[in-house]
Scaffold this active site. Sequence first.
Site, PDB file in Angstrom:
ATOM      1  N   ARG A 195      -2.636   4.663  13.138  1.00 24.19           N
ATOM      2  CA  ARG A 195      -1.365   4.248  12.550  1.00 24.19           C
ATOM      3  C   ARG A 195      -0.262   5.199  12.993  1.00 24.19           C
ATOM      4  O   ARG A 195       0.835   4.779  13.327  1.00 24.19           O
ATOM      5  CB  ARG A 195      -1.450   4.190  11.020  1.00 24.19           C
TER       6      ARG A 195
ATOM      7  N   ASN B 117       0.848  -1.184   0.000  1.00 22.19           N
ATOM      8  CA  ASN B 117       0.000   0.000   0.000  1.00 22.19           C
ATOM      9  C   ASN B 117       0.894   1.249   0.000  1.00 22.19           C
ATOM     10  O   ASN B 117       1.521   1.582   1.006  1.00 22.19           O
ATOM     11  CB  ASN B 117      -0.907  -0.027   1.235  1.00 22.19           C
TER      12      ASN B 117
ATOM     13  N   ASP C   7      -1.396  -4.288  10.761  1.00 22.91           N
ATOM     14  CA  ASP C   7      -2.756  -4.584  10.329  1.00 22.91           C
ATOM     15  C   ASP C   7      -3.645  -3.596  11.063  1.00 22.91           C
ATOM     16  O   ASP C   7      -3.402  -3.260  12.232  1.00 22.91           O
ATOM     17  CB  ASP C   7      -3.152  -6.030  10.625  1.00 22.91           C
TER      18      ASP C   7
END
Length: 192
Positions: free
Chosen positions: A177, A9, A68
């Site tokens: 994140r 990503n 994740d």
Amino acid sequence: MKLVFATNNLNKLREVQEMLPQSIELLSLKDINCFEEIEETATTLEGNAKIKADHITNNYNYNCFADDTGLEVEALQGEPGVYSARYAGEPANAENNMNKLLKNLGNGDNRKAQFRTSICLNLDGKQFLFDGICKGDILSEKKGEQGFGYDPIFQPEGHSISFAEMDSADKNAISHRGLAIQKLVDFLKNLK
């Protein structure tokens, strides 16, 4: 120090690269010629992060970290959670996932949700886990053009705009994140 971030990503890669000190050379899966799909078969975010990090360490012999992330919606008993990326099934994409989530929530009053990120770092034969949580609400409609994933429908606590309306520096300062990566960065800085 060379460190692999086990992701394809490019949005996540860019976000993380902006936060790491210059002394760390961040490598992508493409940089190490890892093109196979790493199956995320765990039932927890931590488990999936560990699977990805272990795959790179065991097969490519690099220090590595993997993450994740899941969006956990209170009124949906924590859905989509570990299945956030593929919530709507195939084709798995952000638009379909957001549409399914908004449909499942309907006009309900409880819009409370949280993003949670788990990071697994494999470093010199040892394993470390880091996490980050950002609480907020699910908006009734998509707002903003920045970010990715569920960002257009997630409004973090204490803010009047969605993640997709924030610039990346503001988002990284408060995001799940961003918080998990900051813990990772602080850990790496204190190694020396």
